[in-house]
Design an enzyme around this catalytic site. Structure first.
Site, PDB file in Angstrom:
ATOM      1  N   LYS A 171     -12.966  13.505  12.802  1.00 29.50           N
ATOM      2  CA  LYS A 171     -11.978  12.541  13.288  1.00 29.50           C
ATOM      3  C   LYS A 171     -12.078  11.314  12.391  1.00 29.50           C
ATOM      4  O   LYS A 171     -13.037  11.189  11.622  1.00 29.50           O
ATOM      5  CB  LYS A 171     -12.256  12.164  14.746  1.00 29.50           C
ATOM      6  CG  LYS A 171     -13.726  11.795  15.010  1.00 29.50           C
ATOM      7  CD  LYS A 171     -14.012  11.532  16.473  1.00 29.50           C
ATOM      8  CE  LYS A 171     -14.111  12.784  17.310  1.00 29.50           C
ATOM      9  NZ  LYS A 171     -13.122  12.823  18.381  1.00 29.50           N
ATOM     10  N   THR A 183      -7.265  14.548  20.821  1.00 33.05           N
ATOM     11  CA  THR A 183      -6.689  15.891  20.837  1.00 33.05           C
ATOM     12  C   THR A 183      -7.600  16.845  20.069  1.00 33.05           C
ATOM     13  O   THR A 183      -7.550  18.046  20.282  1.00 33.05           O
ATOM     14  CB  THR A 183      -5.283  15.921  20.192  1.00 33.05           C
ATOM     15  OG1 THR A 183      -5.353  15.266  18.918  1.00 33.05           O
ATOM     16  CG2 THR A 183      -4.261  15.235  21.075  1.00 33.05           C
ATOM     17  N   LYS A 193     -15.686   5.550  17.884  1.00 30.52           N
ATOM     18  CA  LYS A 193     -15.873   7.002  17.978  1.00 30.52           C
ATOM     19  C   LYS A 193     -17.345   7.406  17.805  1.00 30.52           C
ATOM     20  O   LYS A 193     -17.729   8.535  18.046  1.00 30.52           O
ATOM     21  CB  LYS A 193     -14.991   7.712  16.954  1.00 30.52           C
ATOM     22  CG  LYS A 193     -13.483   7.591  17.247  1.00 30.52           C
ATOM     23  CD  LYS A 193     -12.657   8.267  16.165  1.00 30.52           C
ATOM     24  CE  LYS A 193     -11.153   8.155  16.368  1.00 30.52           C
ATOM     25  NZ  LYS A 193     -10.597   9.160  17.304  1.00 30.52           N
TER      26      LYS A 193
END
Ligand code: PLP
Length: 760
Positions: free
Chosen positions: A504, A612, A510
């Site tokens: 990602k 996602t 994150k």
């Protein structure tokens, strides 16, 4: 359809066989495109007056349009077969670079929704920018990210330039020509379109300047115009960069609105019916300037009064929020806005006055207003005008009501709703994971491919033989990834290791830093003889850091430095491998995801809107090690906590955590301090900036890495332990595959239509 495609492709390949084999891959792609275009001719075109929705987005992270079309039309199998018969390899289709039109999840969602809308007969068109270079191409040199421009555009054989439909976009200083390039987004019963705008100067060369020898100024208009569609997200830490971003946003918003109005004119319906014909979904705040632009055109070109025009806009626009990070909510300096788009500016002022008038007396007016202290707040504009505002996962839709849009929620509660993201399973499962697709087909038939919820039934197939077969498919995918990495990046990877995957954008929220610190922790434990029976694991990373984001780049450097450290250590490399795969994009994701054993979703609770990547990995059988954040929560609801590895503080716990002081954790835990200390001139190098970000300053350890470290380490060891029992692990994998059947983008886009656009 299959027959036509087969015949056409055979004919194309016949022609090819007489030609030279130079650039064979390119020629094969062209041949497949030609066959596809013949198939497209058999799909009915949309009628001019069909009500439709438009998806306005600064990014479309589509991946190859060719493979995408084959996936939606279910022609991959026949394509592979025909190519093989003629002695060619379908891998040729995977050679061209991806269109560099997106950055991350927001752009990928746009692509998944377009694909699913086409497949499920929803008339939805995409509108964006045809970036000349788009997002940079990432390489790793000496452990660090390097950025190169990405020349991708000669790789898009399905797009078509439509100069006849060009429109003029007016800026304060000059006019720019917007030339559309259309890509057909196909379903079996209809064709939608992705329309991307390229900027050109109206008169490229100032001939007077040229003849006087002022070459630079002669071409300056051309360069200014072409800069607009040059790059995705120009750095916004300078005035010039900010101005260019605003120009990009207005450029594609205005061109798209004008193009829609032109199409509407062909229906010969009165302008009062515009909102029955078109719905516009704003993908985050980037295209919000489309609102005052449409207002302006309705008033000035169609003679509507402001109040009527506003009502029409309210019926047309709706807005999807993608993040609660304050820095991502578009704000413009009022003076800059007025200078760059002077024709639109008065409509922003009128909108603000309208809001002030209507909400007079509201005690939070200064938070709600569109213009405040010389700043234009695009998110407030979007929320004030739109009839629907949605978040992208359950938790996120609640958070926006409690935080950034609290005041608006109190005023207009009926506007707010949740639509959880989904993924185009035709690409992310049927295309990317042929082995698993076959596993499902041979047990369930093929109906699930058009109706993903049917895949839930796969969970019954949990006999020993089934689970062994599932484990074998995963093992094959891991071998395929290892081979792909060897061939394309000269990276080596042992497929017998457990693959733990975090792929990602690189961002502090994150928490790739949490992951790599934990690897360092395991390394120390191993050296001290404290790590027992650890199953050898490859910690796989991929992702780009924004070019101006220093800490994110340091994290990439750290990951690569730890990778080298382990590689040099004969003992450690028997247990660990750290691998950073450069240039994360759709193509690479399609290889990595089917090979993953564990999905790393580590965002601090409350920060990731949905994610996602988590859905794609789950659908491909990787249990999640993650926090209760974004769509992880829904994944675990369906798949069960016992089949995943949940750790870390919950959002509610973090809300109660006042006076968080990471220094306390540092001093009270040896395990943590000895890992964090390695950042300072440790064996992997000097990462003082990261060290400081964890321990010093007002916002020390903003994303609670140290707080969650112990529970993460625990979860990691639990997953490692479970993995040793391959049948038990395959069963968890199976349950996750079945549960991820809830995350089809078909369903997501269906919800947009049912709850917002209400087409048909
Ligand atoms: C799915 C996807 C993303 C989004 O990943 P998250 O983990 O949800 O942030 C980003 N880039 C690519 C290429 C993807 O396929």
């Amino acid at each position: 359809m299959e027959e036509i495609f087969k015949k056409s492709l055979e004919a194309q390949l016949e022609k090819l066989s007489n030609k030279s084999q130079k650039n064979l891959d390119k020629k094969l792609v062209r041949a497949v495109c030609a066959a596809l275009l013949e198939v497209f001719c058999t799909i009915p075109a949309r009628k001019a007056d069909t009500p439709r929705a438009a998806y306005f987005s600064a990014e479309f992270l589509t991946g190859s349009f060719v493979t995408g079309s084959l996936a939606t039309l279910n022609l991959w199998g026949i394509c592979e077969q025909v190519l093989k018969q003629k002695g060619y390899n379908i891998e040729a289709l995977e050679k061209p670079r991806d269109p560099a039109l997106g950055n991350g999840g927001l752009g990928r969602l746009a692509a998944c929704l377009l694909d699913s809308a086409a497949a499920t007969d929803i008339p939805l068109d995409g509108y964006g920018i045809r970036y000349r270079y788009g997002i940079f191409r990432q390489d790793i040199k000496n452990c660090e990210q390097t950025e190169q421009i990405d020349i991708w555009q000669d790789n898009c054989p399905l797009e078509k330039q439509r100069r006849d439909e060009a429109v003029l976009v007016q800026f304060g200083d000059t006019d720019v020509l917007a030339v559309p390039y259309d890509v057909p987004i196909v379903g079996k019963n209809q064709i939608n379109r992705l329309r991307l705008w390229s900027a050109e100067a109206t008169s490229p060369v100032d001939f007077t300047a040229f003849s006087e020898g002022n070459i630079c100024s002669a071409f300056s208009k051309m360069m200014d115009a072409e800069a607009i569609s040059g790059f995705l997200y120009p750095p916004d830490n300078t005035e010039a960069g900010k101005e260019l971003r605003l120009k990009q946003q207005y450029f594609f918003s205005s061109a798209s609105v004008q193009s829609i109005l032109r199409d509407f004119k062909k229906t010969a319906r009165p302008i009062g019916e515009l909102s029955d014909y078109i719905k516009i979904q704003l993908n985050d705040t980037h295209p919000t300037v489309a609102i005052p632009e449409l207002l302006r055109l309705l008033c000035e070109d169609f003679g509507r009064d402001f109040e009527t025009a506003l009502k029409i806009c309210g019926e047309i626009f709706s807005y999807t929020n993608h993040t609660v990070m304050a820095e991502a909510l578009e704000c413009w300096n009022e003076a800059l806005f007025c200078r760059v788009v002077p024709k639109v500016y008065p409509y922003v002022v009128m909108l603000n006055n309208h809001l002030m008038q209507r909400l007079k007396g509201n005690k939070n007016l200064s938070r709600i207003s569109i213009i405040e202290n010389g700043v234009i707040r695009m998110a407030n504009m979007a929320v004030y005008v739109s009839h629907k505002i949605n978040g992208v996962a359950k938790i996120h839709s609640e958070i926006i009501k409690e935080s950034i849009f609290k005041d608006f929620y109190e005023l207009y509660p009926e506007r707010f709703l949740n639509i959880t993201n989904g993924i185009a399973h035709r690409r992310w499962l049927c295309l990317a994971n042929r082995g698993l697709t076959h596993f499902a087909n041979s047990r369930l038939g093929t109906d699930w491919q058009e109706n993903l919820p049917l895949l839930e039934q796969i969970k019954q197939f949990n006999s020993t033989a089934d689970l062994d077969e599932l484990a074998k498919i995963k093992a094959e995918n891991k071998k395929a990834l290892a081979k792909y990495l060897k061939n394309n990046f000269e990276l080596s990877l042992d497929p017998d290791y457990m693959f733990s995957v975090q792929i990602k954008r690189i961002h502090e929220y994150k928490r790739q830093l949490l992951n790599i610190l934990s690897v360092l922790g395991l390394y120390i434990d191993l050296k001290n003889g404290e790590l027992k029976d650890f199953y050898p694991t490859a910690f796989i990373f991929a992702g780009k850091a924004a070019s101006g984001y220093y800490n994110a780049k340091q994290i990439i450097k750290l990951i690569n430095a730890v990778s080298r450290l382990i590689e040099k250590d004969e003992t450690a490399k028997k247990y660990f491998k750290v691998l950073f795969i450069p240039d994360y994009n759709v193509k690479n994701a399609m290889k990595i995801i089917p090979a993953a054993d564990l999905s790393e979703q580590l965002s601090t609770a409350g920060t990731e809107a949905s994610g996602t990547g988590n859905m794609k990995l789950s659908l491909n059988g990787a249990p999640t090690i993650g926090t209760l954040d974004g769509a992880n929560i829904e994944i675990v609801d369906y798949a069960g906590e016992e089949n995943n590895y949940i750790f870390g503080a919950k959002k509610e716990e973090l809300a109660c955590l006042t006076n968080y002081d990471p220094m306390n954790i540092y001093y009270s835990s040896d395990r943590i301090s000895r890992v964090v200390d390695l950042l300072k001139q440790g064996p992997a190098g000097d990462f003082t900036a990261l060290f400081n970000s964890l321990l010093f300053g007002d916002d020390a350890d903003r994303y609670k890495v140290l707080l969650d470290y112990p529970s993460y380490q625990n979860a990691r060891l639990r997953a490692n332990e479970d993995y040793k029992n391959s049948r038990l692990y395959a069963e968890k994998s199976l349950i996750n595959i079945a549960a991820a059947s809830h995350f089809s983008a078909d369903q997501t886009v269906g919800n947009y239509n049912k709850k917002i656009w209400k087409l048909m």
